[in-house]
Write an enzyme that holds these catalytic residues in place. Structure first.
Site, PDB file in Angstrom:
ATOM      1  N   ARG A 181       0.817  -1.211   0.000  1.00 36.27           N
ATOM      2  CA  ARG A 181       0.000   0.000   0.000  1.00 36.27           C
ATOM      3  C   ARG A 181       0.851   1.262   0.000  1.00 36.27           C
ATOM      4  NH1 ARG A 181      -5.503  -1.186   2.838  1.00 36.27           N
ATOM      5  NH2 ARG A 181      -5.798  -3.243   1.962  1.00 36.27           N
TER       6      ARG A 181
ATOM      7  N   SER B  84     -22.451 -14.694  11.501  1.00 40.16           N
ATOM      8  CA  SER B  84     -21.844 -13.509  10.902  1.00 40.16           C
ATOM      9  C   SER B  84     -21.920 -13.614   9.376  1.00 40.16           C
ATOM     10  CB  SER B  84     -20.381 -13.451  11.366  1.00 40.16           C
ATOM     11  OG  SER B  84     -19.694 -12.402  10.773  1.00 40.16           O
TER      12      SER B  84
ATOM     13  N   HIS C 214     -22.079   2.522   6.245  1.00 38.47           N
ATOM     14  CA  HIS C 214     -22.191   3.121   4.903  1.00 38.47           C
ATOM     15  C   HIS C 214     -23.628   3.498   4.564  1.00 38.47           C
ATOM     16  CE1 HIS C 214     -17.989   2.380   4.012  1.00 38.47           C
ATOM     17  NE2 HIS C 214     -18.152   1.247   4.681  1.00 38.47           N
TER      18      HIS C 214
ATOM     19  N   THR D 194     -20.965   5.131  12.134  1.00 38.77           N
ATOM     20  CA  THR D 194     -19.739   5.927  12.226  1.00 38.77           C
ATOM     21  C   THR D 194     -20.072   7.405  12.102  1.00 38.77           C
ATOM     22  OG1 THR D 194     -17.522   6.241  11.309  1.00 38.77           O
ATOM     23  CG2 THR D 194     -19.268   5.858   9.733  1.00 38.77           C
TER      24      THR D 194
ATOM     25  N   LYS E  30     -18.015   9.039   8.082  1.00 37.27           N
ATOM     26  CA  LYS E  30     -18.298   8.981   6.638  1.00 37.27           C
ATOM     27  C   LYS E  30     -19.336  10.056   6.308  1.00 37.27           C
ATOM     28  CE  LYS E  30     -16.591   4.313   6.783  1.00 37.27           C
ATOM     29  NZ  LYS E  30     -15.166   4.533   6.563  1.00 37.27           N
TER      30      LYS E  30
ATOM     31  N   THR F  32      -9.862   4.065  27.131  1.00 33.47           N
ATOM     32  CA  THR F  32      -9.274   4.935  26.120  1.00 33.47           C
ATOM     33  C   THR F  32      -9.817   6.346  26.286  1.00 33.47           C
ATOM     34  OG1 THR F  32      -8.800   5.138  23.763  1.00 33.47           O
ATOM     35  CG2 THR F  32     -11.008   4.418  24.325  1.00 33.47           C
TER      36      THR F  32
ATOM     37  N   THR G 219      -8.433  -5.897   1.588  1.00 34.85           N
ATOM     38  CA  THR G 219      -9.756  -5.264   1.679  1.00 34.85           C
ATOM     39  C   THR G 219     -10.764  -6.042   0.843  1.00 34.85           C
ATOM     40  OG1 THR G 219      -8.626  -3.159   1.975  1.00 34.85           O
ATOM     41  CG2 THR G 219     -10.956  -3.052   1.463  1.00 34.85           C
TER      42      THR G 219
END
Ligand code: PLP
Length: 448
Positions: A64, A177, A257, A285, A288, A317, A403
């Site tokens: 990449r 899944s 998405h 998310t 996006k 965190t 990916t």
């Protein structure tokens, strides 16, 4: 180091404190367990190992290389490519609605920085919860018509932490899944150590076949996405819920998405299909369509409180920057009523798909805003993207393994409201040129 100090270090090691605990090594000649004599250091050439693995990746065309881009805040989708030293048109951004540059978002971020400063300053539990975090969670719960929501530092973390925690703590849980689920879901499920079964992609019958074999008394969790971002296809949410309900399984839907883009208020495909109430956990998310960063889940009070209390990826965190939380609130509020933005994305992606098909280019049969064009070979895909960039000023990152599967490399275009008709025409012409240069197969000639 003195003998007593060495003894004490050896004692700690024997008590189970490992290397990660020590910033000081034991002195030469002493061993951790004391008394076995000097240990011969093994000659492992770590750097050679890592270099060889990378060489293989390069040879396969899977290495990449990141483009260094400076997005132009007032001129999205234009950006300055630092390697080339020229302006390019970005065709692969997941800032699907251009909200990352929208004045309402920028104003909210600026205002929050002026009031609270830059960082959160702690975990949610230890000084890192601001009014923006609380408000953002209320906003997200309302968006998905759920009683509560929980914000994480990314969509990846929200999947990994939520699936991992739920499947690990539900006693004897079995997870079902979808075979094409995102890496973050796969990792969460793997880390839970729960029994896992893959069902065929978007196939409620296969899910039913697997569920019918299981002990009815065991807890079950069905995890899937709404929009699959690499192929652009959409899950049959209602049918999957029909099956899950028959077997009393919890449902977990990744709307990463879909949020912002589908449904009358941007609540995602579940809202569009009027099935939000049938899905137990909706994950999304802020990175996006909402244009910032961060992830979340929305669900019942009980589920949210459980994940909040047990998920290490949430607890240990630093929380999202308050400025990001403030920007996300502004973005969600704006996107909720911005149906014109959703309409524009749909219009532009239809135009691009039909234009590519008319030019004979192998556009994949996507039923969403995502427009993937298959190339196959990773090296060819990379070369095609290079030519698009250097000769046509079009930036699209090649999508390669891991990916997508090996041999399924592709160019994935994401039209936004800000792309013009001229941008779309330029892209179709440029792609046609690249297909000719590399003698890539056209739609009718492609071997499947
Ligand atoms: N889920 C899916 C389906 C994704 O495609 C992605 C990222 O692309 C994520 C989760 C992770 O989201 P984020 O980028 O906010 O970490």
């Amino acid at each position: 180091m003195s003998e007593p100090a060495l003894d004490y270090l050896a004692h700690l090691r024997n008590a189970g404190f490992d290397d990660a605990f020590f910033s000081v090594p034991l002195a030469e000649g002493r061993t951790a367990r004391g008394g076995a004599g000097p240990v011969e250091p093994k000659q492992i050439d770590y750097d050679t190992y890592f270099r060889k693995r990378i060489e293989t990746l390069r040879a396969e065309g899977h290495y990449r290389i990141f483009a260094t881009l400076e997005r132009k805040a007032s001129a999205f989708p234009r950006a300055f490519d630092h390697r080339l030293g020229t302006e390019v048109t970005v065709w692969c951004s997941n800032d699907y609605l251009g909200m990352g540059q929208h004045p309402v978002v920028l104003d909210a971020v600026h205002a929050a920085i002026d009031r609270l400063g830059a960082g959160a300053g702690g975990t949610r539990n230890i000084s890192g919860t601001t009014p923006y975090h609380v408000l953002l969670e209320q906003e997200l719960a309302a968006l998905h018509e759920k009683p509560a929501a929980l914000v994480f530092t990314s969509g990846y973390v929200s999947n990994e932490a939520s699936l991992g925690t739920l499947a690990r703590h539900l006693p004897n849980c079995i997870v079902y899944s979808d075979a094409l689920n995102h890496a973050s879901m796969i990792e969460g499920i793997r880390n839970s150590r729960a029994e896992k079964h893959l069902f065929r992609h978007n196939d409620p019958e296969d899910l039913e076949r697997l569920l019918s074999r299981a002990d009815p008394s065991r807890p079950k969790l069905v995890a899937f996405e709404s929009v699959y971002s690499m192929d652009g296809d959409i899950a049959p949410i209602a049918e999957l819920c029909d099956v899950a309900e028959r077997f009393n399984a919890l449902t977990y839907l990744d709307e990463v998405h879909g949020v912002g883009l589908y449904g009358p208020h941007g609540g995602g495909i579940a809202e569009r299909d009027r099935v939000t109430h049938r899905v137990n956990i909706i994950q999304g998310t802020l990175a996006k369509a909402f244009g910032l960063m961060g992830g979340y889940i929305a669900a019942s009070h009980e589920i949210i409180d459980f994940v909040r209390s047990f998920a290490p990826g949430f607890i240990f965190t630093t929380s999202l920057s308050p400025a990001i939380a403030a920007g996300a609130i502004a973005s969600i509020r704006h996107v909720k009523s911005a149906s014109q933005l959703r309409a524009k994305v749909e219009q532009h992606s239809s135009k691009l798909k039909s234009g590519l098909a008319a030019a004979g280019l192998p556009v994949m049969p996507s039923s969403s805003h995502i427009v993937p064009v298959i190339v196959g070979d990773a090296r060819l895909c990379r070369a095609a993207a290079d030519v698009l960039l250097r000769l046509h000023g079009i930036y699209v990152q090649p999508i390669i393994y891991p990916t997508v599967r090996r041999g399924e490399a592709r160019l994935r275009f994401t039209p936004t409201p800000q792309h013009s008709d001229q941008d779309i025409e330029n892209l179709i012409k440029a792609l046609s040129d690249v297909w000719l240069r590399f003698s890539l197969p056209h739609a009718s000639t492609r071997q499947t």
